[in-house]
Scaffold this motif. Structure first.
Motif, PDB file in Angstrom:
ATOM      1  N   VAL A 214       2.575   2.834  11.700  1.00  0.00           N
ATOM      2  CA  VAL A 214       2.726   1.671  12.533  1.00  0.00           C
ATOM      3  C   VAL A 214       2.260   0.415  11.767  1.00  0.00           C
ATOM      4  O   VAL A 214       3.074  -0.571  11.862  1.00  0.00           O
ATOM      5  N   GLY A 215       1.343   0.435  10.998  1.00  0.00           N
ATOM      6  CA  GLY A 215       0.784  -0.691  10.281  1.00  0.00           C
ATOM      7  C   GLY A 215       2.022  -1.189   9.376  1.00  0.00           C
ATOM      8  O   GLY A 215       2.130  -2.276   8.874  1.00  0.00           O
ATOM      9  N   LEU A 216       2.329  -0.240   8.489  1.00  0.00           N
ATOM     10  CA  LEU A 216       3.537  -0.543   7.634  1.00  0.00           C
ATOM     11  C   LEU A 216       4.674  -1.132   8.030  1.00  0.00           C
ATOM     12  O   LEU A 216       5.309  -1.945   7.578  1.00  0.00           O
ATOM     13  N   VAL A 217       5.101  -0.958   9.382  1.00  0.00           N
ATOM     14  CA  VAL A 217       6.264  -1.160  10.236  1.00  0.00           C
ATOM     15  C   VAL A 217       5.911  -2.628  10.781  1.00  0.00           C
ATOM     16  O   VAL A 217       6.454  -3.746  10.484  1.00  0.00           O
ATOM     17  N   ALA A 218       4.690  -2.686  11.409  1.00  0.00           N
ATOM     18  CA  ALA A 218       4.401  -4.028  12.402  1.00  0.00           C
ATOM     19  C   ALA A 218       3.994  -5.119  11.260  1.00  0.00           C
ATOM     20  O   ALA A 218       4.345  -6.169  11.283  1.00  0.00           O
TER      21      ALA A 218
END
Length: 297
Positions: A214-218
């Protein structure tokens, strides 16, 4: 070897405090405020400076004030999270502040007292996870949320740069080691068998990978990235000052080797600070080595 275990845990707590505070002040807060930038070699020097000037122009005084509010919100929300855990479970603190977790000998005490169990305790262990106290499930859920947040910031950090991701990962790892040891002891105390305690600790740790993705995408969005770093900086500051600092004080006061524990604490804290400082100073070199290595393959 109880004394060796106590000193190792004292070192890990101090190292975690040094890493968390230094990562927040040397990496996360400067990035969130738009003060952190680096050039990727001499060929991209002008481009790097142009990007830096553009970033500074974009970050207005109001935006930077909002970022500092987000840092404060990170401190408050983690405080609120722990207080809610106290309300639900009066005798437990999810992070590092409860009496059960603060005691560095708790895991050993649980092992030593297995032969002193009452008939009810023995029956509860024989029945398996069906008779485990509710505190264990709250710890597992809380730990899963905590690990998700850790994964979220690590994903965002690696999106920014390799050096930022490396520093944040080291900080998270150092504070999670004593944390997970404490949670493991709480699960045993709640009547869970060792094999189930290991299993559910592992499952709660897997939420870190979900947070990582999620962090990589957001964090591919620069504005979202800054807010994540600001919130995480507040969380790191809270954990270091509210959770870990009292543990260090209690470790020294309860130890029969007070001078040794004091020295171990200083070594651990300074090592954590120097490690984060080294990454901050040589960030460009770390990036360059990673780029050259990827090109070589």
């Amino acid at each position: 070897h109880q004394w060796w275990y106590d000193l190792l845990l004292s070192f890990m707590v101090a190292l975690a405090m040094g890493c968390l505070l230094s990562d927040a002040t040397l990496h996360l807060i400067p990035i969130a405020l738009g003060l952190h930038s680096h050039d990727h070699g001499e060929e991209e020097g002008h481009e790097g400076h142009g990007h830096e000037e553009e970033e500074k122009a974009e970050m207005t005084a109001t935006q930077r004030r909002n970022i500092t509010i987000a840092i404060t919100a990170g401190v408050y929300l983690f405080l609120l999270f722990e207080k809610l855990i106290h309300v639900v479970l009066p005798n437990h603190s999810h992070s590092h502040g409860g009496d059960v977790i603060v005691n560095p000998n708790v895991a050993d005490v649980e092992m030593k007292e297995k032969g002193k169990e009452t008939a009810d305790d023995t029956e509860r262990r024989r029945n398996g996870i069906c008779s485990v106290d509710s505190v264990a499930w709250m710890v597992i859920v809380g730990d899963g949320l905590h690990n998700f947040a850790d994964g979220l910031v690590m994903g965002a950090a690696f999106t920014k740069s390799l050096a930022t991701g490396l520093g944040t990962t080291i900080a998270v790892f150092c504070h999670e080691v004593p944390h997970e040891l404490g949670d493991f002891a709480v699960l045993l105390n709640a009547g869970m068998k060792i094999k189930f305690a290991v299993l559910f600790n592992f499952l709660s740790a897997c939420t870190c990978f979900l947070g990582l993705f999620v962090g990589l995408v957001a964090a591919s969005n620069d504005d979202v990235q800054k807010w994540i770093f600001a919130f995480t900086a507040g969380m790191f500051i809270y954990i270091a000052c509210v959770d870990l600092m009292p543990i260090m004080a209690k470790q020294q006061s309860n130890s029969s080797r007070k001078k040794t524990v004091f020295l171990i604490h200083q070594i651990g804290f300074l090592l954590g600070f120097l490690l984060m400082l080294f990454i901050a100073i040589y960030e460009e070199d770390i990036e360059r080595v990673a780029i050259d290595d990827s090109h070589g393959h």
